[in-house]
Every structure is written in C-alpha cells, then in structure tokens.
Scaffold this motif. Sequence first.
Motif, PDB file in Angstrom:
ATOM      1  N   GLN B  65      -2.707  16.128   2.292  1.00  0.00           N
ATOM      2  CA  GLN B  65      -3.048  15.601   3.631  1.00  0.00           C
ATOM      3  C   GLN B  65      -3.211  14.089   3.620  1.00  0.00           C
ATOM      4  O   GLN B  65      -2.809  13.398   4.543  1.00  0.00           O
ATOM      5  CB  GLN B  65      -4.376  16.187   4.097  1.00  0.00           C
ATOM      6  CG  GLN B  65      -4.281  17.529   4.756  1.00  0.00           C
ATOM      7  CD  GLN B  65      -5.673  18.129   4.943  1.00  0.00           C
ATOM      8  OE1 GLN B  65      -6.669  17.434   5.009  1.00  0.00           O
ATOM      9  NE2 GLN B  65      -5.722  19.444   5.009  1.00  0.00           N
ATOM     10  N   ASN B  66      -3.841  13.590   2.562  1.00  0.00           N
ATOM     11  CA  ASN B  66      -4.115  12.150   2.494  1.00  0.00           C
ATOM     12  C   ASN B  66      -3.006  11.375   1.786  1.00  0.00           C
ATOM     13  O   ASN B  66      -3.124  10.174   1.585  1.00  0.00           O
ATOM     14  CB  ASN B  66      -5.443  11.910   1.775  1.00  0.00           C
ATOM     15  CG  ASN B  66      -6.610  12.465   2.559  1.00  0.00           C
ATOM     16  OD1 ASN B  66      -6.959  11.942   3.603  1.00  0.00           O
ATOM     17  ND2 ASN B  66      -7.193  13.557   2.092  1.00  0.00           N
ATOM     18  N   ARG B  67      -1.956  12.063   1.423  1.00  0.00           N
ATOM     19  CA  ARG B  67      -0.818  11.462   0.706  1.00  0.00           C
ATOM     20  C   ARG B  67      -1.325  10.625  -0.481  1.00  0.00           C
ATOM     21  O   ARG B  67      -0.863   9.508  -0.720  1.00  0.00           O
ATOM     22  CB  ARG B  67       0.028  10.623   1.665  1.00  0.00           C
ATOM     23  CG  ARG B  67       0.612  11.476   2.802  1.00  0.00           C
ATOM     24  CD  ARG B  67       1.463  10.673   3.752  1.00  0.00           C
ATOM     25  NE  ARG B  67       2.585  10.078   3.062  1.00  0.00           N
ATOM     26  CZ  ARG B  67       3.005   8.846   3.300  1.00  0.00           C
ATOM     27  NH1 ARG B  67       2.417   8.100   4.186  1.00  0.00           N
ATOM     28  NH2 ARG B  67       4.038   8.355   2.640  1.00  0.00           N
ATOM     29  N   SER B  68      -2.285  11.165  -1.152  1.00  0.00           N
ATOM     30  CA  SER B  68      -2.949  10.383  -2.197  1.00  0.00           C
ATOM     31  C   SER B  68      -2.178  10.362  -3.507  1.00  0.00           C
ATOM     32  O   SER B  68      -2.531   9.619  -4.412  1.00  0.00           O
ATOM     33  CB  SER B  68      -4.344  10.941  -2.433  1.00  0.00           C
ATOM     34  OG  SER B  68      -4.228  12.288  -2.782  1.00  0.00           O
ATOM     35  N   GLU B  69      -1.105  11.150  -3.601  1.00  0.00           N
ATOM     36  CA  GLU B  69      -0.269  11.090  -4.815  1.00  0.00           C
ATOM     37  C   GLU B  69       0.256   9.685  -5.028  1.00  0.00           C
ATOM     38  O   GLU B  69       0.386   9.226  -6.152  1.00  0.00           O
ATOM     39  CB  GLU B  69       0.922  12.034  -4.665  1.00  0.00           C
ATOM     40  CG  GLU B  69       0.655  13.439  -5.100  1.00  0.00           C
ATOM     41  CD  GLU B  69       1.938  14.231  -5.273  1.00  0.00           C
ATOM     42  OE1 GLU B  69       2.880  14.000  -4.499  1.00  0.00           O
ATOM     43  OE2 GLU B  69       1.991  15.060  -6.187  1.00  0.00           O
ATOM     44  N   VAL B  70       0.562   9.008  -3.915  1.00  0.00           N
ATOM     45  CA  VAL B  70       1.084   7.640  -4.003  1.00  0.00           C
ATOM     46  C   VAL B  70       0.021   6.730  -4.613  1.00  0.00           C
ATOM     47  O   VAL B  70       0.303   5.925  -5.509  1.00  0.00           O
ATOM     48  CB  VAL B  70       1.515   7.128  -2.602  1.00  0.00           C
ATOM     49  CG1 VAL B  70       1.898   5.657  -2.652  1.00  0.00           C
ATOM     50  CG2 VAL B  70       2.666   7.960  -2.062  1.00  0.00           C
TER      51      VAL B  70
END
Lengths: 292, 225
Positions: B65-70
């Motif tokens: 959801q938070n696209r935190s992989e980036v």
Amino acid sequence: MNEILEVRNLSKHYPGFSLKNISFTLEKGYIMGFIGPNGAGKTTTIKLIMNLLRRDSGEIKVFGLDNIKNELEVKERVGFVYDDNHFYNELTVQEMKKIIAPFYSRWDEGVFNDYLDRFELSPRKKIKDLSKGMKMKFSLVIALSHHAELLILDEPTSGLDPIFRSELLDILVDIIQDENKSVFLSTHLTTDLDKIADYITFINQGELVFCESKDEIMERYALVKGGNELLDEELKKEFVGIKQSSYGFTGLTSDIHRARQVFGSSVLFEKATLEDIMLYTVRGESHVQPVN
Amino acid sequence: MFNLLIKDLLIQKKTMGYLLFYIPILLLVFISTSMEGDIAVVLYTTCTCFIAYLLIAGACSYDEQNRSEVLLNSLPIRRKDIVFAKYLSIFVYAVIGLTAGIVIALIYNVLGLGEAVRYPAVKDLFGALCGAFIIGAAYYPLYFKFGSIKTRLLHVIVIMAIFLIPAGLVWLLEKYSQGTAVNLLTQILNSPDWLQAVGSGVVIMTILLLSLAGSLRIYENKDIS
C-alpha cells in the motif's frame, strides 16, 4: 578520481519503452540537472542508478564503485528524494526515522533534528497527515541526515510552493560548497535549473540528447526569429525545432555561429532558456504549423 | 535484518491492537466448539496459524500500500536481507499467536467456562510452529512474485494444495498399492513420537528452505518500480 557518478551505455528494455545507451558523467562539487519530457526515461535512469531496476547492459559507477557489486557502500553514501511518498502513512515522523536511521552508519541525529526544526516538521505528526510539500521536506531531511556525498532527487520540486522551492534550491547550492559532494536533480521545472545547475543532461524517448555544461549550452543554443519568406525546406533543417505561424517563424538552433552565418542580420537572435531547448527538441518537426 | 523485523511489527501496531478484539472472538468460537479429545492442540495450532497469517499478510499489505519497497531498496540493505527478515518474522508471529492461545486458555480456565484446558506442551509448540511455517512458506514466494492482492487468493489455493496433495497421494496409493500404502501409513502413525516429530520437522524445514530459495531467486531479479 573526480567523477562521482558515471553512467556508460546504459540500456533497459520494457515492452513499449527502451532506454538506449545512455552515457553521462557527473563530477564532484557540481549540480547536474536531468531533464526530459514525461516518459523520456528519467525515473528509469534514476531507478537503475539506485539498483531498483536491473539493467540490461551498460555500466554505472558511483564514487568509482560499481553500483551493484558495491551496493551497500554506494547506498550508504547516497541520499535520495523521490517524487512519490514511500513512507508508511500510519507511522509518525519520529517512528519512520527510527526505522531508517539504523541502516546508516553515519546517521547524524543532530543534523536530523536541526532540519526538522528548520522545516517546521513535528516529529509526532503522522506521515499521512503531512501535505505533499511536507512529505518532500521529510524526504529531504532523511537524505541530508547521513552525510550523503551524492544527492539524487527525482522531481523534488513538483507540487511545492515557490518559497520552499527556493529554499530547497538554496540548500542544494549549500551542499555543493563542500567540493566532494554533488547533486543529481531530475526535474520538469527547468527554471530551477536555470538558477542552480552546472551541467544539464537531456534525454528524450530513452535517448541522450546532450550532456553538457549549462554555460556551453546557453552559448550554443539560441532562438532565431524571422519572416517566413526566409525559410525553405533546406533551411528548416538548420533548426532543432521550428514553430511557424502566419506572422513568421521561431526556430531553435543548436549552433548559433552557424545560424549567424546562414541568416546574417535578416533574423533576430534571442537567448534560449532550458525550457525552450527542451520544448523545441521534443517537438522537432511537429512544431511546424501550416502557414495559411 | 532485525531492524526490518522491528519495522514489520511497528507498522502493524493497529493490527496488534485488533488482536485484543480477536482474542474474545476466538474464545467464543472455542467455547462454542464442543470438541471431544485433546482440544488444547486445536486451540494452540488455530490461534498460532490464524494470527501468524494475519500478521504475515498484514505486513506485506502495508508494504505494498505504501509502495515502501522503493524506499527499503534504496537504503543500504541487501535484497536477500529483506527476504530473510520476512522469513524470520514467521517465527515471531507464531510466538505472538501462541501467546494469544495461552491467554485464551488462561481466561477460559480462570473464568471456569468448561473443563480446564491444559497449557501448551512441547508437541503443541511444535505443531503450532509447523503450521505457521507452512503458511509463511506458501505465502512469501507468491508475494514476492505477484504482490499482496493476488497472493491473498493464490495463497488459499496453495495451502489447500499442500494439505490435499498428500491426502490425494495416500488415496491413490491406497487404491492401487493393494494395502501396502495403508500398512506404511499405519507404521508411520505407530512409530515413536520422537520419530514422527523428526520426520515432520525435516519435511517442514525442507518446504521452508525451498520456499526461501524460491523467494530469494524471485526477489533478487525483481524490478522494483
């Protein structure tokens, strides 16, 4: 070793888009502006530098080190700011910092707190309650708090108010006062680069248009304005891009000396801005409008 | 790696808060089940697996959801450490689940809601951990390949396959091996507890290691965008 970032023949292929043999170099102590229209490949290039995407071919060296083989050392010394928010919305500024800080061996709590104060960011505020500008400020605080030697910023000024944009640009100029640091700044807002960039790398449709010092670009490129009667099909080829109306033409030349020889005093020469250069290069021939 | 583990717990503060509501619900389910035999095994295994699944899926969902992989992959972290941390978290979530099971047993016994439930023995811990490991082993390769939303659907299919394929094999062997399979199965079930435990442990660890190897391979080659 004076190069802080070297990109050589970088390629990445996706269905419908390819980044083709991009090469450029950024030296220590300078700010490089990275420009191009939407979909040109700016973010792809930045993600390749950060090793988020796997390159098909080419070489990327940061601080003289391969960005894949020496990934941890490289990332330890790079500060990044992306255009989107990638923080956890449910966490507070302080909690997010607690997650990120332990990964950096040179994390400086004093610098972090100083920037929080300077940007008026409350450590207790949740990320989801920060405005876009505040999130960007927080990204910048994180990027600046571990003594990064290279700052990579992807569209950091889009959506920011002019006051913070100006403040951000001042901070970037401050950073490169330390001659061992550099800034790589991707942006649509070329007026920001008019103010602070030393070098400009311009890509379009996945290909490098140029990578030069801004001063050289400004000396070389110019807008040429004149009457339509001066133009024929052969002369149109002298321009990178040209815009015609019933009142006359405006063309962008990448060689002002040659344009002066060809047109002499029959036309008017004006200084081109980076925006002009980007616009005319991207539109090229399609800029030509039929003359009634 | 431990920072990543703490991160997964921190982002799930809310989910952990919900556990306080799940516990009474699980308690009600437990009371309403008039099971015969050793119901403690069911209680501890169900609680552990259910809560481990919630936390595994929850952490992955927050990341997506938070696209935190980036963000995570831009920090000085190796991709393999991100994968290792996820697998390590299975154990932590299992401990949280088991603790919830013990709390339910405690409330049940203190309030005298029925015949006293025994507290977990080694075999309960073992069974609960094995259940959580299977759930995690099935979940993570799918998550790293397809993302959180598709994984929620595919995971059910894989879990069903993990339990149904061996049952199907037993049925097939039973039908075509003229009693040999039944004899073999009977022998296994009649073998000493320690042998059964070692055998199950080896099978579960093999599944877990294969899953880890698959996840590492997928994630190391993934484009994060």
